[in-house]
Motif scaffolding. Sequence first.
Motif, PDB file in Angstrom:
ATOM      1  N   THR A 233     -55.403   5.652  24.192  1.00 46.27           N
ATOM      2  CA  THR A 233     -54.666   4.454  23.791  1.00 46.27           C
ATOM      3  C   THR A 233     -54.324   4.571  22.308  1.00 46.27           C
ATOM      4  N   ASP A 234     -53.688   3.548  21.770  1.00 51.42           N
ATOM      5  CA  ASP A 234     -53.355   3.527  20.343  1.00 51.42           C
ATOM      6  C   ASP A 234     -54.464   2.907  19.498  1.00 51.42           C
ATOM      7  N   GLU A 235     -55.586   2.584  20.111  1.00 54.34           N
ATOM      8  CA  GLU A 235     -56.688   1.974  19.372  1.00 54.34           C
ATOM      9  C   GLU A 235     -57.171   2.922  18.273  1.00 54.34           C
ATOM     10  N   PRO A 236     -57.217   2.472  17.007  1.00 46.73           N
ATOM     11  CA  PRO A 236     -57.631   3.370  15.914  1.00 46.73           C
ATOM     12  C   PRO A 236     -58.980   4.041  16.145  1.00 46.73           C
ATOM     13  N   LEU A 237     -59.908   3.310  16.762  1.00 44.64           N
ATOM     14  CA  LEU A 237     -61.252   3.861  16.959  1.00 44.64           C
ATOM     15  C   LEU A 237     -61.227   5.126  17.802  1.00 44.64           C
TER      16      LEU A 237
END
Length: 408
Positions: A233-237
């Motif tokens: 996903t694009d989630e920074p984590l």
Amino acid sequence: MTIADTDTARTHWTGTADAAERAQWDAVAEGVADQLAVDALARDRANAQPFAEKRLLQESGLTTLLDPAELGGGGAHWESAYRAVRIIARRDASIAQLLGYHYINSANIALIAPPAERERWFRASIAERWLWGDSVNPVDPNLTLTEDGEGFRLDGFKRFSTGSGVGEALLVNAVVKGGDRDGEFAYLVLPFGHPGVELVDDWDHLGQRLSASNTVRYHDVRVKPAHVLGFGTDEPLQSFVTPGIQLVFANLYLGIAEGALEQARALTVARPNAWFLSGVPTYADDPFVRRLYGELVSRVAAVEALADVVGREFDAAIGRGADVTAEDRADLAYRIAQLKVVSSDTAVDVANRVYEATGASSTASKVGLDLHWRNVRTHSLHDPVDYKKLEVGARFLTGVVQPISLYT
């Protein structure tokens, strides 16, 4: 606290390591390093798959150091894990690489897996003491993952698959082709010996010879839903895997430099007499030898100081979990890139120049001083350090942030 309680935070890591934690895991790593040191050179030359060395890591507790304490893991922090990699690299950089990659690969449970699935993965990995290898080399886009009923079919190959020859779990990355998830980036975990997975024992390189970094071939491999860790996903984590592995590299190189200095010091102190023009009784008294060590030791000390600081910064950043921002990630990557530059350049230079102090006799095969140089020269080519220098320079001058990838 249970894993479910950490769902909103996305990971179980919080805070930073205290002195007691660092001392505990440093001692464990030093014990493992001492055992590996006994026959490191002989094992390197034998170039066999490191099954015994893997078991040593597992039995020491190092492989579960980062896992949740409430599920039986070590409950420790990333700083402690990075220090363990550094300490073991002083004696056996191949096994240090195996451990460092394991930390990053297994961390994908927290970074990638859906919250409801994480406890299942952690329990299996901890209970069975999995060592996680990988098959994710991004410069080998030679995997085809196609939908097949409820699961997938996997075909193709990946080179440089560290830990694949001995790990209980093999992390595989591939882009889905066709079906409802067409174009999505999949994270798969296959068990050792999975049908259709061929481990090619072809890792015969200059250094890092016991890192089990073989080629893996996939022949019509059936991938069930239970083998799917998650999707990108694009989630920074999620993207912390790249700065995380680059920080493994930096500590690996630092440990190699420290090991080279330690062995070179012993050789230098043991050298009889001195160069006939020096006017001093021993090589250890020679001002040119002392100047050389003064320079190299000081540079390594500076890299160590930066590595310790950046290790704590990594803990602080990843501890923010779901609250971590793209800017946080960019700041961390910038700091780690700085460390990567100085650790790589310093380690290659140290492993080369110690010969100026140890003399021609130290080039004998039985001495094995070359192991440090062979290891760092091999692994420091993983991705060009010049591009890390450009990354740092661009950010410093104009604030430009490199696009997220498996290298940046």
